[in-house]
Design a protein around this motif. Sequence first.
Motif, PDB file in Angstrom:
ATOM      1  N   ILE A   1       1.012  -1.173   0.011  1.00 55.58           N
ATOM      2  CA  ILE A   1       0.189   0.046   0.087  1.00 55.58           C
ATOM      3  C   ILE A   1       0.816   1.176   0.034  1.00 55.58           C
ATOM      4  O   ILE A   1       0.566   2.281  -0.521  1.00 55.58           O
ATOM      5  CB  ILE A   1      -1.058   0.134   1.183  1.00 55.58           C
ATOM      6  N   ALA A   2       1.989   1.298   0.592  1.00 50.41           N
ATOM      7  CA  ALA A   2       2.755   2.411   0.728  1.00 50.41           C
ATOM      8  C   ALA A   2       3.157   2.694  -0.680  1.00 50.41           C
ATOM      9  O   ALA A   2       3.292   3.917  -0.811  1.00 50.41           O
ATOM     10  CB  ALA A   2       4.094   2.191   1.887  1.00 50.41           C
ATOM     11  N   GLU A   3       3.510   1.752  -1.480  1.00 50.96           N
ATOM     12  CA  GLU A   3       3.811   2.179  -2.563  1.00 50.96           C
ATOM     13  C   GLU A   3       2.827   2.571  -3.967  1.00 50.96           C
ATOM     14  O   GLU A   3       2.946   2.778  -4.924  1.00 50.96           O
ATOM     15  CB  GLU A   3       4.557   1.056  -3.367  1.00 50.96           C
ATOM     16  N   ALA A   4       1.484   2.274  -3.248  1.00 55.19           N
ATOM     17  CA  ALA A   4       0.357   2.420  -4.041  1.00 55.19           C
ATOM     18  C   ALA A   4      -0.559   3.612  -3.593  1.00 55.19           C
ATOM     19  O   ALA A   4      -1.674   3.505  -4.255  1.00 55.19           O
ATOM     20  CB  ALA A   4      -0.516   0.950  -4.346  1.00 55.19           C
ATOM     21  N   LEU A   5      -0.226   4.234  -2.515  1.00 56.67           N
ATOM     22  CA  LEU A   5      -1.146   5.387  -2.192  1.00 56.67           C
ATOM     23  C   LEU A   5      -1.435   6.157  -3.279  1.00 56.67           C
ATOM     24  O   LEU A   5      -0.876   6.793  -4.180  1.00 56.67           O
ATOM     25  CB  LEU A   5      -0.300   6.301  -0.981  1.00 56.67           C
TER      26      LEU A   5
ATOM     27  N   GLY B   1       7.288  11.856   7.463  1.00 57.57           N
ATOM     28  CA  GLY B   1       7.082  12.417   6.195  1.00 57.57           C
ATOM     29  C   GLY B   1       7.762  13.407   5.624  1.00 57.57           C
ATOM     30  O   GLY B   1       8.528  14.037   6.362  1.00 57.57           O
ATOM     31  N   MET B   2       7.551  13.679   4.415  1.00 55.20           N
ATOM     32  CA  MET B   2       8.319  14.699   3.854  1.00 55.20           C
ATOM     33  C   MET B   2       7.222  16.136   4.000  1.00 55.20           C
ATOM     34  O   MET B   2       6.048  16.067   3.786  1.00 55.20           O
ATOM     35  CB  MET B   2       8.459  14.700   2.346  1.00 55.20           C
TER      36      MET B   2
ATOM     37  N   TYR C   1      -0.180  10.099  -1.797  1.00 56.36           N
ATOM     38  CA  TYR C   1       0.175  10.009  -3.071  1.00 56.36           C
ATOM     39  C   TYR C   1       1.454   9.255  -3.060  1.00 56.36           C
ATOM     40  O   TYR C   1       2.601   9.814  -2.514  1.00 56.36           O
ATOM     41  CB  TYR C   1       0.061  10.953  -4.262  1.00 56.36           C
ATOM     42  N   TYR C   2       1.742   8.062  -3.851  1.00 57.87           N
ATOM     43  CA  TYR C   2       3.077   7.282  -3.650  1.00 57.87           C
ATOM     44  C   TYR C   2       4.125   8.316  -4.182  1.00 57.87           C
ATOM     45  O   TYR C   2       5.029   8.177  -3.580  1.00 57.87           O
ATOM     46  CB  TYR C   2       2.900   5.975  -4.149  1.00 57.87           C
TER      47      TYR C   2
ATOM     48  N   GLY D   1       3.588  11.405   2.413  1.00 57.84           N
ATOM     49  CA  GLY D   1       4.181  10.237   2.704  1.00 57.84           C
ATOM     50  C   GLY D   1       3.064   9.318   3.862  1.00 57.84           C
ATOM     51  O   GLY D   1       2.288   9.964   4.284  1.00 57.84           O
ATOM     52  N   MET D   2       3.343   8.086   3.985  1.00 55.79           N
ATOM     53  CA  MET D   2       2.637   7.224   4.792  1.00 55.79           C
ATOM     54  C   MET D   2       3.103   7.311   5.981  1.00 55.79           C
ATOM     55  O   MET D   2       4.202   7.152   6.713  1.00 55.79           O
ATOM     56  CB  MET D   2       2.821   5.759   4.449  1.00 55.79           C
TER      57      MET D   2
END
Lengths: 789, 442
Positions: B14-18, B171-172, B258-259, B287-288
């Motif tokens: 999921i983290a790559e697919a947000l 996150g960023m 968004y990933y 970021g997640m």
Amino acid sequence: MMAPDADSIVGCTDGFRLGYVEGWAWRPERPQDAVVVQLLVDGALAGEATACMPRPDLQTAGIGNGNYAFAIPLVIHPHGPEVLHITVQAKDGPVLQGGEFEVATSERDRAELANRRSIAFLEQVFGAFTAATPKAPRPGPQATVPRLNFILFAAAASTAACGTLGMPEYSYFFVMRGFRDVLRRLGAIHMVRDPAREVDAIYQSCVARGESCLFLSFTPPQSTTLGLRCPTVPVIAWEFGDIPTGGWSSEPREDWRLVLRQTGRAITISAFAARAVCATMGANYPVAFVPTPVWDRLGALRARLGNVGGMQPRGPVALRLDGFIWDSRAVTLSLDMRPPALPVVAPRQAAPILPMRGAQLALAAASEMAQIEARAAAARARDELQAEERAEQEASAARAALPPPAKTLRQRVRITGVLLRQWYRDVIRDALPGPVARILSKAGRTVARLRYRPTARIDAPVAHAVIGAGNDAPARPIEMVSAPVAAEPVLPPTALYLPVGDPNRPEPEAAPPRYLPAPKDDALPEPALAIFVPDPYPAPSKASPGESVTLDGVVFTAVLSPKDGRKNWQDILTAFATAFRDTPDATLVLKMIGNDPAFWWWEFHSIVRRLPPFACRVLVFNGFLDDENYQALIGATHFVVNASLAEGQCLPLVEFMSARRPAIAPLHTAMLDYISPENALIVASDWEFCSWPHDPRNHLITTRHRIEWPSLRDAFSAAWRILHDDPQRYAAMGDAAAASVRHYCADDMVASRLASFLGLGDEVLQRAGWPPVPRPRAEALFAAAEDLP
Amino acid sequence: MIIMVYSAYNAASIAEALGAPEYSYWFVRRAFWPVLERFGIVVPVTDPGREVDVIRASAAARGEKCVFFSFEPPHKITLGLACRTIPVFAWEFDTIPDEVWADEPRNDWRHVLANTGCAITHSQFSVDAIRRSMGPDFTVWSIPAPVYDANAVFAAEARPYQPPTDLLLSGMVIDSQQVDLDVFSMQRSFTDGIEALRTLSLYLADAEPKTVLRIAGVVYTVVFNPIDRRKNFNDLLGGFLWAFRDVEDATLILKITYYDAVRGLLPVLADLAKHGHYKCRVLLIHGMLPDTEYCALLRMTSYAVNASTNEGQCLPLMEFMSAGRPAIAPAHTAMLDYVSPANSFVVRSSERLVPWPHDSRQADRSRRYMVSLADLIRAYRESYDVARNDPARYAAMSRDATASLRDFCATPLVEQRLAEVLGVPLPGPENAGHANTVLVEE
């Protein structure tokens, strides 16, 4: 607040600011019936307005849908009383809460208003009328009013970045043409194409003749020529609530404040724009709202159409269009359809280009504006030539004193080339064998293309090109002068630059009576009957069969430029097709202005194929409608539609309404001046952010008006029902449309506003055949001080 | 009972697919998981076509009942399984796809739903849409994701005006007041802007210490995917900047799911750069976030914001409102179930035509609901005014938000409806916390 009586009116006067008395009023029990509010100054009726302007805060406060605000302009005359006793009341109703107050102008305010801003200016322009004591006759030999001269210039296109999709297109040329039809009765008209070089020359010769002269520049301020000796008034079309203050380029005029401070006054064609100017320049800034006169152009059509009563007078109406028509009845729409190829607009015979003298060359090389002029020119070529020759003689004297007309080598080569080509076409080509002629013409086209690339093209009609300094300006100043000048004695060149009062000046009395161009003078093109036929097409060739179509059912028409991103034909299309998905007897006509169907063809297909299937009929006209067919379209139309996000004036809407066609339109920007619930079905609108049209940064620093789509859809359905079920109401709406447009932009109203703003006095109006009219209800000739109660 | 669940993404991916299409189904599945566990053993599957019937066969051999919850839009559901299949899907439009296109019969949802015989969706609005197509007797339940209980614990500390607090974020983070927005201007956005974002994300990937962010004042938070045009972030952001151009203590936190940092942040920053100068503060978090940080963000929030054109249920809004944060939101689609003037500053909206999001033909068959910008600005200003001057009204709205969401998506409610779906009695309290969670997510 009040007893819940059915007729009770609740409202409030907020006070006087920026030249307007503002407030709101409504009937809580009958919210759909707008209240008419009256402004009384010292007990006398001074203005009237329908309280129907949108104000979001009212809605928030639970006041119906919020469309109950009013703003009535209050004119403060420099020589008026110091204290004005204001009463604001509902028509035939009570005084509104807070509706009795006083507006006081201090001595200083009025002195400033009178001296610095008005008198000084007016004296500069029309010295005879406005000495410090208005009644005192001006000493000197002239007991009568000197002749008035108006120099007119219209920007060919709104901005230098023309041709960009979605850029607004103000059609300044058409505004100018509308004004010209009024001004020609007030004084002599001089049309110029290069203000920087021509205006002062004309001004000087006017001054030398002891005449008044004013330059009206129909341009956005950033393109207004500054630094002229001739007094200059920019005429501005604008549709945002504030004005640009620059900051994105080195062009100082991008800060409109600088331009407006220099010109000292301005004319806007909507009250909304006048308020935008006041909001930035201060309430004292003299700005007048003068709409483009449209009403009188349609008198004949109105007479022919007569009164409308429901659908009866209008059965199927046949139209002919020189171009092509997209008809939903003629195509099968499907979701997976590919948009058909763009119809090839048949190459037309270009408008006849007269012998290539300087003036015509410039005409031919110009753009939309020039092409329309060229069409008119072709019709009366000979007269024009003679007039031109005479004008040339006079102008040559003026030119002699100017810097030498630098004709560059390039220009010489170009003129030679054009003449040679014409000579080849007329004399040689048909004598050559076919293949040779083809090769030659192909080579010729290549050469021509290479040479003309940076400038406007002659062959292909180009919707936009910029005329003016820096863009291949005409080689010489060209002055197109109206008839009165033709009747003038040509002044000796020595007289041109002499100061006023010089003993060498020719005796003014020696000249024949010069002013008062006869209302029917024929040196200028007659006022177009329908002034908005702006297709830059050459005249339709007789050979072209064109396309014919028969309109039936309830006809809704929108005339708009698809290039202009604010026109929002997309919402019109989807709302119409949704409202009438099961109604076959409803027809939408989208008359696209301009000759480049690529601006709408692809997007139109992408939308129309995706719509749910609809039974109604959609027609898109792309091409030239001549006057007769344009009028037939107006006659066939039941409702004129507008769904714009912002409008400077919207001439087509005004035209249709002046022919008793009620509107479907939102109530914002320029529409505030003439749309009301009596003459239109109001489409609700909201805000959205946008940038100035010419701001390259695309900063979202202003707002325009997002159409509320359900409201537009419902307005279509409501219009159809009114026509079928309530012919009386339809007729009343048509009459109200005509009445409000009459009041808004009839020639006498416009002339009165202009005369008042420019200090011309009633005498000039009477001389032109207009009796002094009662003050228009929405005049804002002088805004007044804002630090008042 | 064996309860099989499937969604296109799982915890690892999921983290790559947000922000990818249908990414939110994973969050819904995650929210349903603990409740489903109370009814049986929850087994995640990765390939329904191959696994579901195999598991069903072996369970049947042991006399166990099986059911398959498919967290997918109907046109992707595997049909023809022997196991009872219950589609669980979010739907935010007033019509369901009832046409076949691209030669895919499942694109006509009526075909799929007639096959499964029932469905679970998350709002009354979509229940109505389904029944309009399937008939008034069609079996469809509105079961929102049970996010209430986990978030209601923060309701007591809801306060309108936040004292200065440090947020620790992994996150960023981009602070509008500290970056040079000029690089994101129209002319430079796609060159300098992308470059700046790349540099920033590389730098942050290496930076060990987390970002510390000091936040104070009236804090508005929105969690959204900027690539999803239904979220309408232009109005949300523009409205905020216009409402608070000269207000220093108003902060808008945009938590961007968004990933791809560059693709996700660039449109928002470009929009931000277009609005000129403003004194209010806009923070972008990309970021997640770990759950603790997400909760810290929630606790710092005064108001949740939503300006969407359509919502299937809007998990972030439900979470924030469960936590007693009043909302600024329109009342349409799923929000009709829980947004009201008592708990929100309701923003007016009006409809327009729109195609179903996955319709390759883009046929205009449904409606979206545009918020009124003027009304949104009004709502921002009014909410700020309440936060500064009317703590009593804020408290009342906060209480009503929690209460409304309890009535909408509290766990007991969800359990009760699931029991109805599964045709089993409600599990007693002794079953709570039953150690069924032997299967951790892959």
